[in-house]
Scaffold this motif. Structure first.
Motif, PDB file in Angstrom:
ATOM      1  N   TRP A   1      39.039  -8.227 -12.260  1.00  0.00           N
ATOM      2  CA  TRP A   1      38.673  -9.426 -11.432  1.00  0.00           C
ATOM      3  C   TRP A   1      37.606  -9.857 -11.308  1.00  0.00           C
ATOM      4  CZ3 TRP A   1      35.365  -8.268  -7.631  1.00  0.00           C
ATOM      5  CH2 TRP A   1      34.998  -6.805  -7.313  1.00  0.00           C
ATOM      6  N   ARG A   2      37.490 -11.254 -11.005  1.00  0.00           N
ATOM      7  CA  ARG A   2      36.079 -11.870 -10.735  1.00  0.00           C
ATOM      8  C   ARG A   2      36.207 -12.488  -9.329  1.00  0.00           C
ATOM      9  NH1 ARG A   2      32.037 -15.168 -13.932  1.00  0.00           N
ATOM     10  NH2 ARG A   2      31.690 -16.772 -12.926  1.00  0.00           N
ATOM     11  N   ALA A   3      35.318 -12.317  -8.480  1.00  0.00           N
ATOM     12  CA  ALA A   3      35.205 -12.917  -7.290  1.00  0.00           C
ATOM     13  C   ALA A   3      33.903 -13.676  -6.886  1.00  0.00           C
ATOM     14  CB  ALA A   3      35.414 -11.835  -6.004  1.00  0.00           C
ATOM     15  N   VAL A   4      34.044 -14.764  -6.314  1.00  0.00           N
ATOM     16  CA  VAL A   4      32.941 -15.784  -6.104  1.00  0.00           C
ATOM     17  C   VAL A   4      33.296 -16.263  -4.844  1.00  0.00           C
ATOM     18  CG1 VAL A   4      31.530 -17.792  -6.721  1.00  0.00           C
ATOM     19  CG2 VAL A   4      32.902 -16.454  -8.524  1.00  0.00           C
TER      20      VAL A   4
ATOM     21  N   HIS B   1      27.561 -16.302  -6.225  1.00  0.00           N
ATOM     22  CA  HIS B   1      27.279 -15.312  -7.277  1.00  0.00           C
ATOM     23  C   HIS B   1      28.419 -14.341  -7.671  1.00  0.00           C
ATOM     24  CE1 HIS B   1      23.272 -15.490  -5.670  1.00  0.00           C
ATOM     25  NE2 HIS B   1      22.804 -15.685  -6.440  1.00  0.00           N
ATOM     26  N   PRO B   2      28.980 -14.357  -8.961  1.00  0.00           N
ATOM     27  CA  PRO B   2      30.096 -13.820  -9.294  1.00  0.00           C
ATOM     28  C   PRO B   2      30.062 -12.175  -9.406  1.00  0.00           C
ATOM     29  CG  PRO B   2      29.114 -14.688 -11.262  1.00  0.00           C
ATOM     30  CD  PRO B   2      28.113 -15.088 -10.082  1.00  0.00           C
ATOM     31  N   VAL B   3      31.034 -11.708  -8.731  1.00  0.00           N
ATOM     32  CA  VAL B   3      31.083 -10.077  -8.789  1.00  0.00           C
ATOM     33  C   VAL B   3      32.387  -9.905  -9.321  1.00  0.00           C
ATOM     34  CG1 VAL B   3      31.313  -8.042  -7.279  1.00  0.00           C
ATOM     35  CG2 VAL B   3      30.076 -10.156  -6.579  1.00  0.00           C
ATOM     36  N   THR B   4      32.332  -8.757 -10.416  1.00  0.00           N
ATOM     37  CA  THR B   4      33.276  -8.380 -11.209  1.00  0.00           C
ATOM     38  C   THR B   4      33.715  -7.081 -10.958  1.00  0.00           C
ATOM     39  OG1 THR B   4      31.990  -7.802 -13.032  1.00  0.00           O
ATOM     40  CG2 THR B   4      32.877  -9.974 -13.242  1.00  0.00           C
ATOM     41  N   GLY B   5      34.830  -6.674 -11.075  1.00  0.00           N
ATOM     42  CA  GLY B   5      35.451  -5.371 -11.010  1.00  0.00           C
ATOM     43  C   GLY B   5      36.803  -4.834 -11.507  1.00  0.00           C
ATOM     44  N   ASN B   6      37.405  -3.829 -11.364  1.00  0.00           N
ATOM     45  CA  ASN B   6      38.780  -3.491 -11.992  1.00  0.00           C
ATOM     46  C   ASN B   6      39.263  -2.271 -11.349  1.00  0.00           C
ATOM     47  OD1 ASN B   6      38.084  -0.904 -13.824  1.00  0.00           O
ATOM     48  ND2 ASN B   6      36.741  -2.399 -14.594  1.00  0.00           N
TER      49      ASN B   6
END
Length: 127
Positions: free
Chosen positions: A108-111, A116-121
């Motif tokens: 996932w990518r959350a803005v 500022h984009p934050v990514t994770g999984n």
């Protein structure tokens, strides 16, 4: 003109508080299925974040990472639609077809408003 120390301290504290709020980033609060869960094939995957999302810049990929009986299964992106939820802090992933048994990773990518984009999984297994 002389500014008193209490006024300076109040202004400095307010500026520090405002800047820390502006630096906040969305974090994944919950997901369904949960990380490392073993579930029946979900019709949808829901992610809820700590802040309202800017939907046009947020998104996710659903990747099959393993299939029973195939030890060397290469990761395979699954067709899915990612959409906003009625909750502005959430996104919904709807697989195009029922998910077969195997292991999956959601990337996932959350803005949020700070841009500022934050990514994770996280991963789950379909039985």
């Amino acid at each position: 003109m002389r500014i008193k120390r209490p006024l300076i301290a109040t202004i400095a504290a307010a500026a520090a508080l405002a800047s820390s709020a502006a630096l906040a980033h969305p974090r994944l609060v919950t997901s369904s299925p949960a990380d490392k869960a073993e579930v029946a094939a979900p019709q949808k995957i829901e992610l809820t974040f700590s802040e309202d999302l800017v939907t046009q810049f947020s998104g996710a990929n659903l990747v099959m990472t393993g299939m029973p009986g195939m030890a060397n299964h290469a990761p395979m992106k699954m067709a899915a639609r990612v959409s906003a939820s009625s909750d502005p802090k959430a996104m919904v992933i709807t697989p195009a077809q029922p998910l077969p048994a195997g292991s999956y990773r959601v990337e996932w990518r959350a803005v949020s408003a700070d841009t500022h984009p934050v990514t994770g999984n996280f991963s789950f297994t379909v039985k």
